[in-house]
Write an enzyme that holds these catalytic residues in place. Structure first.
Site, mmCIF file in Angstrom:
data_model
loop_
_atom_site.group_PDB
_atom_site.id
_atom_site.type_symbol
_atom_site.label_atom_id
_atom_site.label_comp_id
_atom_site.label_asym_id
_atom_site.label_seq_id
_atom_site.Cartn_x
_atom_site.Cartn_y
_atom_site.Cartn_z
ATOM 1 N N PHE A 126 0.765 -1.216 0.113
ATOM 2 C CA PHE A 126 0.312 0.153 -0.602
ATOM 3 C C PHE A 126 0.864 1.059 0.481
ATOM 4 C CE2 PHE A 126 -1.174 3.013 2.569
ATOM 5 C CZ PHE A 126 -2.657 3.247 1.848
ATOM 6 N N THR A 129 2.366 7.202 1.396
ATOM 7 C CA THR A 129 3.477 8.106 1.685
ATOM 8 C C THR A 129 4.568 8.149 0.700
ATOM 9 O OG1 THR A 129 3.072 7.226 4.390
ATOM 10 C CG2 THR A 129 5.522 8.511 3.539
ATOM 11 N N ILE A 160 7.485 1.848 2.191
ATOM 12 C CA ILE A 160 6.073 1.486 2.318
ATOM 13 C C ILE A 160 6.558 -0.382 2.460
ATOM 14 C CG2 ILE A 160 5.271 0.254 0.421
ATOM 15 C CD1 ILE A 160 4.840 3.084 0.471
ATOM 16 N N ARG A 273 15.935 -12.182 40.760
ATOM 17 C CA ARG A 273 17.413 -10.959 40.686
ATOM 18 C C ARG A 273 18.210 -11.058 42.202
ATOM 19 N NH1 ARG A 273 22.218 -10.367 38.039
ATOM 20 N NH2 ARG A 273 23.693 -8.675 39.105
ATOM 21 N N HIS A 343 15.375 -5.347 33.646
ATOM 22 C CA HIS A 343 16.262 -6.329 33.236
ATOM 23 C C HIS A 343 17.939 -5.833 33.602
ATOM 24 C CE1 HIS A 343 12.518 -8.797 32.113
ATOM 25 N NE2 HIS A 343 13.771 -9.972 31.461
ATOM 26 N N GLY A 345 21.394 -4.034 32.998
ATOM 27 C CA GLY A 345 22.292 -5.012 32.179
ATOM 28 C C GLY A 345 22.180 -5.530 30.795
ATOM 29 N N GLU A 368 0.607 4.454 10.123
ATOM 30 C CA GLU A 368 -0.213 4.957 10.545
ATOM 31 C C GLU A 368 -0.986 5.526 10.992
ATOM 32 O OE1 GLU A 368 -2.621 0.666 9.966
ATOM 33 O OE2 GLU A 368 -0.640 -0.284 9.115
ATOM 34 N N GLU A 372 1.024 12.373 16.687
ATOM 35 C CA GLU A 372 0.497 14.086 17.169
ATOM 36 C C GLU A 372 -0.982 13.359 15.708
ATOM 37 O OE1 GLU A 372 3.688 12.222 17.000
ATOM 38 O OE2 GLU A 372 3.647 13.931 18.435
HETATM 39 C C1 LIG Z 1 8.636 1.052 9.697
HETATM 40 C C2 LIG Z 1 7.037 2.201 8.147
HETATM 41 C C3 LIG Z 1 6.507 1.516 8.151
HETATM 42 C C4 LIG Z 1 5.472 2.176 7.062
HETATM 43 N N1 LIG Z 1 5.167 1.940 5.793
HETATM 44 C C5 LIG Z 1 3.868 2.348 5.430
HETATM 45 C C6 LIG Z 1 3.136 1.297 4.102
HETATM 46 O O1 LIG Z 1 2.851 0.190 4.069
HETATM 47 N N2 LIG Z 1 2.668 2.385 3.208
HETATM 48 C C7 LIG Z 1 2.603 3.951 3.508
HETATM 49 O O2 LIG Z 1 1.727 4.424 2.327
HETATM 50 N N3 LIG Z 1 3.406 4.590 4.377
HETATM 51 C C8 LIG Z 1 3.917 3.848 5.636
HETATM 52 N N4 LIG Z 1 4.586 4.366 6.730
HETATM 53 C C9 LIG Z 1 4.794 5.726 6.502
HETATM 54 C C10 LIG Z 1 4.377 6.291 7.860
HETATM 55 O O3 LIG Z 1 2.445 5.858 7.705
HETATM 56 C C11 LIG Z 1 4.493 7.669 8.027
HETATM 57 O O4 LIG Z 1 5.746 7.734 8.475
HETATM 58 C C12 LIG Z 1 3.303 8.298 9.223
HETATM 59 O O5 LIG Z 1 2.320 9.068 8.795
HETATM 60 C C13 LIG Z 1 4.200 9.666 9.418
HETATM 61 O O6 LIG Z 1 4.693 10.485 8.172
HETATM 62 P P1 LIG Z 1 6.562 11.374 7.745
HETATM 63 O O7 LIG Z 1 7.128 9.849 8.094
HETATM 64 O O8 LIG Z 1 6.091 11.904 6.729
HETATM 65 O O9 LIG Z 1 6.215 12.318 9.220
HETATM 66 P P2 LIG Z 1 6.003 13.782 9.589
HETATM 67 O O10 LIG Z 1 4.399 14.045 9.056
HETATM 68 O O11 LIG Z 1 6.976 14.445 8.180
HETATM 69 O O12 LIG Z 1 5.934 14.219 10.588
HETATM 70 C C14 LIG Z 1 7.130 14.385 11.287
HETATM 71 C C15 LIG Z 1 6.455 14.941 12.814
HETATM 72 O O13 LIG Z 1 5.515 16.520 12.930
HETATM 73 C C16 LIG Z 1 4.700 15.535 13.164
HETATM 74 N N5 LIG Z 1 3.885 16.324 12.867
HETATM 75 C C17 LIG Z 1 3.150 15.859 11.961
HETATM 76 N N6 LIG Z 1 2.172 17.082 11.550
HETATM 77 C C18 LIG Z 1 1.888 17.710 12.420
HETATM 78 C C19 LIG Z 1 0.735 18.156 13.024
HETATM 79 N N7 LIG Z 1 -0.514 18.701 12.202
HETATM 80 N N8 LIG Z 1 0.916 19.475 14.336
HETATM 81 C C20 LIG Z 1 1.334 17.712 15.286
HETATM 82 N N9 LIG Z 1 2.524 17.577 14.688
HETATM 83 C C21 LIG Z 1 2.656 16.631 14.309
HETATM 84 C C22 LIG Z 1 3.837 13.925 13.367
HETATM 85 O O14 LIG Z 1 3.405 13.685 14.110
HETATM 86 C C23 LIG Z 1 5.897 13.584 13.270
HETATM 87 O O15 LIG Z 1 6.224 13.818 14.168
HETATM 88 C C24 LIG Z 1 5.700 3.271 7.189
HETATM 89 C C25 LIG Z 1 6.344 3.962 7.945
HETATM 90 C C26 LIG Z 1 7.174 2.843 8.584
HETATM 91 C C27 LIG Z 1 8.227 3.915 9.631
#
Ligand SMILES: Cc1cc2nc3c(=O)[nH]c(=O)nc-3n(C[C@H](O)[C@H](O)[C@H](O)COP(=O)(O)OP(=O)(O)OC[C@H]3O[C@@H](n4cnc5c(N)ncnc54)[C@H](O)[C@@H]3O)c2cc1C
Length: 394
Positions: A126, A129, A160, A273, A343, A345, A368, A372
């Site tokens: 899916f 992002t 992804i 422990r 636990h 060290g 997902e 925030e």
């Molecule tokens: C291991 C992993 C698997 C993933 N799998 C998928 C997948 O299968 N498909 C897919 O499409 N995506 C996937 N993602 C993406 C994931 O959904 C995004 O990383 C997530 O939605 C956050 O987006 P970002 O990383 O761009 O952070 P940003 O949106 O840039 O946010 C950065 C920080 O700012 C905060 N922030 C942003 N907007 C606001 C606001 N309005 N108010 C306050 N704080 C805010 C956020 O909470 C975060 O702390 C995956 C991510 C990871 C790490």
């Protein structure tokens, strides 16, 4: 008010619990060993073999409708199952599952994408992002333009899950920029395409602090036929939100099992422990960590089950699901940190799985919908009057 499980729910929960104990947990040392050696801990073939074993007992497609060969279970039972699976860090899921939005497939897509995904013969991913659009998914730049009977996709997706292994991607692209930018057009302008790997998109593994990294996907003039639009043109954003929304109670459900297991480990450790002539379990500092963790797991359990129950009732469960996701992410991380602390060290070493869980559970606060973004949803619902502080019971 009845908090008890039905006989069927209890039977299902107990069967999964036993399966995890007998079939999944014994794999843990080998999974850890491989991961420490930089290999994949649990291969697709091993996962498939175990899924088929569960299928023999009828455990196949927990949420998949019975007409598709699934169990068609309710959300509460699905949450109970997920919690049991979460008791092991082996990344095992029951088979027979397809992404919820694939059920929007037309007859042709059903044969090519939905049914093989349920059967486990094809793998999906899916992709919404992008490097410049995560939380703010409406800001995506990947575009699709129509040329004759084809759509030409250009852009980059990132993080992804399963993107390196997938046979096809559900990719979201802007098909009408004006509609996307217009006020209140949250479900206009973006379209979901089903793109097979042989259409030419490329994937590259992203190294993360977790064990199974996601991938970035590159689309350069990737041509997809008109018939590969999932749903309708301009309906993509709604589908994306439906996909993300589905898991909001299931992700923290898994954390219930993980944190229960972790606290059991901490209890065992604190009893054995000895420091300053006494087991550390005798110290109030340790007892309070155990007590707080137990209370929080219990609170999480009811938040998750309540959200799942609302899904089953067909009422708007978004507030409850966001609360469960937020609380699950925050508390699972606090609990694993306490368990690591108990636990000492050894908790910090790679000999024990605590540090592995520590890294894995960290993700729950990000994907997902970050903490925030869940808070933003919860607060907005309160401020706009869509939800009350008193919750569902009022
Ligand atoms: C291991 C992993 C698997 C993933 N799998 C998928 C997948 O299968 N498909 C897919 O499409 N995506 C996937 N993602 C993406 C994931 O959904 C995004 O990383 C997530 O939605 C956050 O987006 P970002 O990383 O761009 O952070 P940003 O949106 O840039 O946010 C950065 C920080 O700012 C905060 N922030 C942003 N907007 C606001 C606001 N309005 N108010 C306050 N704080 C805010 C956020 O909470 C975060 O702390 C995956 C991510 C990871 C790490």
């Amino acid at each position: 008010m009845d908090f008890s499980l039905s006989d069927e729910q209890r039977e299902i929960r107990d069967w999964v619990r036993t399966f995890v104990r007998k079939e999944v947990m014994p794999l843990e040392p080998e999974v850890l060993r491989r991961e420490r050696a930089g290999q994949r801990g649990f291969t697709a073939e091993e996962s498939r073999a175990l899924q088929l074993k569960a299928k023999e007992a009828g455990f196949w497609g927990v949420l998949t409708p019975q007409e598709y060969g699934g169990m068609g279970l309710d959300a509460v039972t699905a949450a109970l199952i997920e919690a049991e699976l979460g008791r092991s860090f082996v990344p095992f899921y029951l088979g027979g599952k397809a992404d919820n939005i694939l059920f929007h497939a037309n007859a042709k897509q059903r044969e090519r994408y939905l049914l093989p995904t349920i059967a486990g013969d094809r793998k999906s991913c899916f992709a919404i992002t992008e490097p410049g659009a995560g939380s703010d998914a409406r800001n995506i730049r990947t575009s699709a333009r129509k040329e004759g009977t084809e759509w030409v996709i250009n852009g980059e997706k990132t993080f992804i899950t399963g993107g390196n292994e997938a046979d096809f991607v559900m990719v979201f692209a802007v098909t009408d920029k004006a509609a996307l930018n217009s006020v209140g057009a949250a479900d206009g302008g973006v379209t979901c395409f089903l793109a097979d790997r042989d259409t030419g998109w490329k994937s590259e593994y992203i190294d993360t602090m977790g064990e199974w990294g996601p991938a970035s996907l590159i689309f350069e003039d990737v041509r997809v036929p008109e018939e590969n639009i999932l749903g309708e043109v301009g309906q993509g954003f709604r589908l994306a939100m439906q996909w993300i929304g589905q898991g909001r109670y299931l992700l923290p459900a898994r954390a219930i099992g993980a944190t229960e297991r972790l606290v059991e480990m901490a209890i065992e450790q604190s009893k054995t422990r000895v420091t300053f002539g006494q087991p550390i379990a005798e110290r109030q500092a340790i007892q309070w960590m155990l007590a707080d963790s137990a209370v929080e797991i219990e609170a999480l359990r009811w938040l998750v089950l309540h959200a799942a129950w609302q899904v089953d009732q067909g009422v708007d469960s978004r507030q409850a699901q966001s609360m469960a996701k937020l609380y699950g992410g925050v508390k699972a991380n606090e609990i694993v940190d306490r368990v690591l602390q108990i636990h000492g060290g050894m908790g910090y070493t790679r000999e024990l799985p605590v540090e592995r869980w520590y890294r894995e559970l960290r993700l729950l606060r990000i994907y997902e919908g970050t903490d925030e973004i869940q808070r933003r949803t919860i607060a907005r619902n309160l401020l706009k009057g869509h939800a009350k502080v008193g919750g569902y019971l009022g």
